[in-house]
Write a protein that holds these residues in place. Structure first.
Motif, PDB file in Angstrom:
ATOM      1  N   GLU A 181      -6.075  -4.445  -7.592  1.00 12.79           N
ATOM      2  CA  GLU A 181      -5.536  -3.154  -7.184  1.00 12.79           C
ATOM      3  C   GLU A 181      -6.712  -2.214  -6.963  1.00 12.79           C
ATOM      4  N   LYS A 182      -6.647  -1.446  -5.894  1.00  6.09           N
ATOM      5  CA  LYS A 182      -7.798  -0.622  -5.540  1.00  6.09           C
ATOM      6  C   LYS A 182      -7.350   0.612  -4.784  1.00  6.09           C
ATOM      7  N   THR A 183      -8.074   1.684  -4.966  1.00  6.51           N
ATOM      8  CA  THR A 183      -7.796   2.907  -4.209  1.00  6.51           C
ATOM      9  C   THR A 183      -8.883   3.070  -3.152  1.00  6.51           C
ATOM     10  N   LEU A 184      -8.454   3.185  -1.900  1.00 10.26           N
ATOM     11  CA  LEU A 184      -9.381   3.342  -0.785  1.00 10.26           C
ATOM     12  C   LEU A 184      -9.431   4.808  -0.377  1.00 10.26           C
ATOM     13  N   ASN A 185     -10.629   5.288  -0.108  1.00  5.83           N
ATOM     14  CA  ASN A 185     -10.803   6.675   0.339  1.00  5.83           C
ATOM     15  C   ASN A 185     -11.226   6.669   1.811  1.00  5.83           C
ATOM     16  N   VAL A 186     -10.429   7.312   2.634  1.00  5.19           N
ATOM     17  CA  VAL A 186     -10.705   7.328   4.077  1.00  5.19           C
ATOM     18  C   VAL A 186     -10.460   8.737   4.616  1.00  5.19           C
ATOM     19  N   THR A 187     -10.899   8.938   5.859  1.00  5.86           N
ATOM     20  CA  THR A 187     -10.621  10.203   6.554  1.00  5.86           C
ATOM     21  C   THR A 187     -10.047   9.876   7.919  1.00  5.86           C
ATOM     22  N   PHE A 188      -8.919  10.480   8.238  1.00  4.33           N
ATOM     23  CA  PHE A 188      -8.313  10.225   9.545  1.00  4.33           C
ATOM     24  C   PHE A 188      -9.204  10.784  10.652  1.00  4.33           C
TER      25      PHE A 188
ATOM     26  N   PHE B 188       0.822  -1.212   0.000  1.00  3.85           N
ATOM     27  CA  PHE B 188       0.000   0.000   0.000  1.00  3.85           C
ATOM     28  C   PHE B 188       0.857   1.264   0.000  1.00  3.85           C
ATOM     29  N   VAL B 189       0.238   2.332  -0.516  1.00  4.67           N
ATOM     30  CA  VAL B 189       0.848   3.663  -0.472  1.00  4.67           C
ATOM     31  C   VAL B 189      -0.250   4.638  -0.067  1.00  4.67           C
ATOM     32  N   GLY B 190      -0.059   5.327   1.050  1.00  2.00           N
ATOM     33  CA  GLY B 190      -1.030   6.293   1.526  1.00  2.00           C
ATOM     34  C   GLY B 190      -0.667   7.701   1.079  1.00  2.00           C
ATOM     35  N   LYS B 191      -1.690   8.486   0.702  1.00  2.00           N
ATOM     36  CA  LYS B 191      -1.435   9.848   0.219  1.00  2.00           C
ATOM     37  C   LYS B 191      -2.427  10.828   0.835  1.00  2.00           C
ATOM     38  N   VAL B 192      -1.945  12.024   1.100  1.00  2.00           N
ATOM     39  CA  VAL B 192      -2.776  13.143   1.537  1.00  2.00           C
ATOM     40  C   VAL B 192      -2.518  14.285   0.566  1.00  2.00           C
ATOM     41  N   ASP B 193      -3.592  14.831  -0.008  1.00  2.00           N
ATOM     42  CA  ASP B 193      -3.470  15.875  -1.033  1.00  2.00           C
ATOM     43  C   ASP B 193      -2.593  15.406  -2.191  1.00  2.00           C
ATOM     44  N   GLY B 194      -2.690  14.103  -2.486  1.00  5.16           N
ATOM     45  CA  GLY B 194      -1.956  13.549  -3.621  1.00  5.16           C
ATOM     46  C   GLY B 194      -0.507  13.248  -3.363  1.00  5.16           C
ATOM     47  N   GLU B 195      -0.009  13.531  -2.140  1.00  6.91           N
ATOM     48  CA  GLU B 195       1.390  13.305  -1.812  1.00  6.91           C
ATOM     49  C   GLU B 195       1.505  12.202  -0.756  1.00  6.91           C
ATOM     50  N   ALA B 196       2.448  11.268  -0.989  1.00  8.87           N
ATOM     51  CA  ALA B 196       2.674  10.196  -0.017  1.00  8.87           C
ATOM     52  C   ALA B 196       3.171  10.809   1.298  1.00  8.87           C
ATOM     53  N   PHE B 197       2.729  10.283   2.404  1.00  9.53           N
ATOM     54  CA  PHE B 197       3.146  10.816   3.710  1.00  9.53           C
ATOM     55  C   PHE B 197       3.989   9.788   4.457  1.00  9.53           C
ATOM     56  N   ASP B 198       4.782  10.287   5.385  1.00  9.13           N
ATOM     57  CA  ASP B 198       5.676   9.422   6.159  1.00  9.13           C
ATOM     58  C   ASP B 198       4.872   8.378   6.925  1.00  9.13           C
ATOM     59  N   GLY B 199       5.333   7.130   6.837  1.00  8.64           N
ATOM     60  CA  GLY B 199       4.673   6.052   7.570  1.00  8.64           C
ATOM     61  C   GLY B 199       3.467   5.489   6.860  1.00  8.64           C
ATOM     62  N   GLY B 200       3.166   5.986   5.674  1.00  5.93           N
ATOM     63  CA  GLY B 200       1.968   5.538   4.973  1.00  5.93           C
ATOM     64  C   GLY B 200       2.235   4.545   3.870  1.00  5.93           C
ATOM     65  N   THR B 201       3.452   3.990   3.798  1.00  8.98           N
ATOM     66  CA  THR B 201       3.811   3.036   2.745  1.00  8.98           C
ATOM     67  C   THR B 201       4.300   1.745   3.372  1.00  8.98           C
ATOM     68  N   GLY B 202       3.896   0.601   2.812  1.00  4.91           N
ATOM     69  CA  GLY B 202       4.341  -0.665   3.348  1.00  4.91           C
ATOM     70  C   GLY B 202       4.096  -1.804   2.380  1.00  4.91           C
ATOM     71  N   GLU B 203       4.740  -2.939   2.668  1.00  4.86           N
ATOM     72  CA  GLU B 203       4.596  -4.138   1.845  1.00  4.86           C
ATOM     73  C   GLU B 203       4.290  -5.339   2.736  1.00  4.86           C
ATOM     74  N   GLY B 204       3.501  -6.262   2.175  1.00  6.52           N
ATOM     75  CA  GLY B 204       3.215  -7.500   2.895  1.00  6.52           C
ATOM     76  C   GLY B 204       2.386  -7.304   4.152  1.00  6.52           C
ATOM     77  N   MET B 205       1.652  -6.210   4.202  1.00  8.64           N
ATOM     78  CA  MET B 205       0.813  -5.932   5.362  1.00  8.64           C
ATOM     79  C   MET B 205      -0.329  -6.948   5.449  1.00  8.64           C
ATOM     80  N   GLU B 206      -0.543  -7.503   6.647  1.00 14.31           N
ATOM     81  CA  GLU B 206      -1.626  -8.453   6.854  1.00 14.31           C
ATOM     82  C   GLU B 206      -2.697  -7.806   7.723  1.00 14.31           C
ATOM     83  N   VAL B 207      -3.937  -7.884   7.304  1.00 12.58           N
ATOM     84  CA  VAL B 207      -5.013  -7.335   8.105  1.00 12.58           C
ATOM     85  C   VAL B 207      -6.201  -8.290   8.067  1.00 12.58           C
ATOM     86  N   GLU B 208      -6.706  -8.586   9.237  1.00 11.94           N
ATOM     87  CA  GLU B 208      -7.883  -9.447   9.347  1.00 11.94           C
ATOM     88  C   GLU B 208      -9.125  -8.565   9.230  1.00 11.94           C
ATOM     89  N   LEU B 209      -9.928  -8.812   8.224  1.00 12.73           N
ATOM     90  CA  LEU B 209     -11.109  -7.975   8.000  1.00 12.73           C
ATOM     91  C   LEU B 209     -12.111  -8.154   9.136  1.00 12.73           C
TER      92      LEU B 209
END
Length: 515
Positions: free
Chosen positions: A213-220, A171-192
């Motif tokens: 591949e999918k883009t998720l829209n969220v609000t902190f 995953f790659v997380g972005k705010v205002d179209g720019e990647a932010f620190d701590g928002g990128t990772g590989e092999g992340m496992e999450v139990e739905l």
């Protein structure tokens, strides 16, 4: 020295002590002679400085030391002459207007420990409720351990992820179209459905398949820990590398080996031993309660109000702390304050039993060995920073009251063991449920006995913090679990305000040296 008793009511004593000026001056003279050989002053050979010059140089300090030593000796002599045993440190005050060269008048007030007639330790009869470890319970506990260690297997590539499935992704997380620190990772496992990530993240992963591949829209969230991300809308570009489904863990030797054990039998033995220790603790708790009931019923004497007040404050502080973590903290605190008188009575009962057990121990030669005391100090020192531990040891060694407080819990258990050895004990086999019910009944009974004569009916199950030993169920410790290496995760949900996972308390500072 002149001593006048100004109060003698119940266990309270007060005295006015006059220390003659000549006695204080004699101490100053003695101190001058003591330090003279080490005093250096230009124009004089070592050890030949005149006493009047030494007084001029160090008189104020010498006078203060002499006065302090005179006061300490006067207090100790008064206590010894009147054959008193102070419950707490005596309060000592120097009368206003004292001047060097005049008599010193001090007031001393204290509460004395009561005179307790030698308690009888013979003829005590107790029932010991014993429970055999239940093999069914052992099996259930092993199954609980297995269920807590989920196993996953790769699902078919056409499998759509659903709640309870494990999604592995980059995953790659972005705010205002720019990647932010701590928002990128590989092999992340999450139990739905676990609710581990920020709202909306897991929900949008439902239905994805391996390779999607999918883009998720969220609000902190507004309370998100990172200030630069609070309340910010964000996108996460994710690539699903696998979808996994849970498989039931097979309970066999391999399962035990994965936890670092030899085989399944060893795991069961560990669980069985732990269950036995827990049950033995419950048995002892119940038998100790019965013993204390007999002692309390056979002895009645006045107890120092200051000790009762200190114990009462300990109880209330503990209850207030626990109430502060309730869902409705305000209501819980009000209920506690409404029952304050009841807890004061419980505090008095505790103090009386503590004094009684101490008297029994002293009369029968029960002692804490130096080795046991060293172990207690070492354990207590762990709550301080390493650089402060030596200061803590010194504090305990130089303060008898502090040492007594540290020693008290172990001393009480040793006295209880002594009384168990003296008692006529009959064993009775019961179930765990019966034993726990008996302990619960003792909790309620102790609260009622302490409050008698009660002014009001006790609230339902208001079991006061009544010297419970190990009444709480201690869950069997899990065998060491193998955990996957930590991976970088996308923004996690902000921790709930309710302290689900408490922050470790900061280590205490060592107590200041008593002056």
């Amino acid at each position: 020295m002149k001593t006048v008793e100004t109060e003698n009511k119940g266990l309270k004593r007060a005295y006015e002590i006059t220390i003659p000026a000549k006695e204080i001056e004699a101490r100053v003279d003695a101190e001058v002679k003591k330090v003279a050989p080490n005093v250096r002053m230009p124009g004089f050979r070592p050890g030949k400085v005149p006493p009047n010059l030494i007084r001029k140089m160090h008189g104020e300090a010498l006078q203060a030391d002499a006065l302090n030593n005179s006061v300490q000796d006067a207090v100790q002599k008064t206590i010894a002459d009147n054959k008193l045993r102070p419950a707490l440190q005596p309060e000592v005050a120097l009368a206003d207007g004292y001047e060097h060269g005049k008599d010193a008048v001090i007031t001393v007030s204290l509460e004395a420990l009561p005179d307790i007639k030698a308690p009888k330790v013979d003829g005590i009869k107790l029932e010991r409720l014993t429970v055999e470890p239940d093999e069914k319970a052992v099996t259930e506990r092993v199954e609980q351990i297995a269920s807590s260690q989920k196993s996953w297997k790769d699902a078919a590539k056409t499998k759509k992820a659903d709640k309870g499935d494990l999604v592995v992704m980059d995953f790659v997380g972005k705010v205002d179209g720019e990647a932010f620190d701590g928002g990128t990772g590989e092999g992340m496992e999450v139990e739905l459905g676990s609710g581990r990530l920020i709202p909306g993240f897991e929900d949008q992963l439902e239905g994805v398949k391996t390779g999607d591949e999918k883009t998720l829209n969220v609000t902190f969230p507004d309370d998100y820990p990172a200030e630069n991300l609070k309340s910010k809308p964000a996108t996460f570009d994710v690539k699903v590398t696998a979808v996994k489904t849970e498989t039931k863990t097979k309970i066999d030797d391999d399962f035990a080996k994965n936890m670092g054990l030899k085989d399944l039998d060893q795991l069961k033995d560990l669980v069985r031993d732990q269950a036995a220790q827990e049950l033995n603790g419950l048995t002892r708790t119940h038998m100790k309660r019965k013993l204390l009931d007999q002692l309390a019923g056979a002895h009645d004497f006045d107890v120092p109000p200051s000790m009762v007040e200190a114990e009462y404050q300990n109880i209330m502080n503990q209850l207030r702390h626990e109430a502060s973590h309730e869902d409705d903290a305000e209501a819980a605190l009000k209920e506690i304050e409404a029952d304050a008188d009841d807890y004061k009575a419980i505090a008095e009962r505790r103090v009386r039993l503590g004094l009684l057990l101490s008297e029994i121990g002293q009369a029968n030669g029960v002692e804490i060995t130096q080795q046991e005391m060293n172990r207690l100090m070492a354990q207590a020192a762990q709550q301080y920073q390493p650089e402060q531990q030596q200061q803590f040891f010194k504090y305990i060694q130089e303060n008898p009251m502090a040492a007594a407080q540290l020693r008290a819990p172990l001393y009480e258990e040793k006295v209880v063991d002594f009384l168990f050895e003296k008692a006529d004990i009959k064993d009775k086999k019961v179930t765990r449920e019966q034993l726990e019910a008996a302990i619960e009944a003792e909790d309620d009974a102790e609260a009622e006995k302490a409050k008698a004569p009660a002014k009001k009916k006790a609230p339902a199950k208001k079991a006061a913090p009544a010297k419970k030993e190990a009444a709480k169920k201690a869950p069997a410790k899990k065998a060491a679990e193998k955990k996957p290496a930590a991976k970088k995760e996308p923004a996690k949900k902000a921790p709930a305000k309710k302290p689900a996972a408490k922050k470790a308390p900061a280590k205490k500072k060592a107590p200041a040296k008593a002056k």
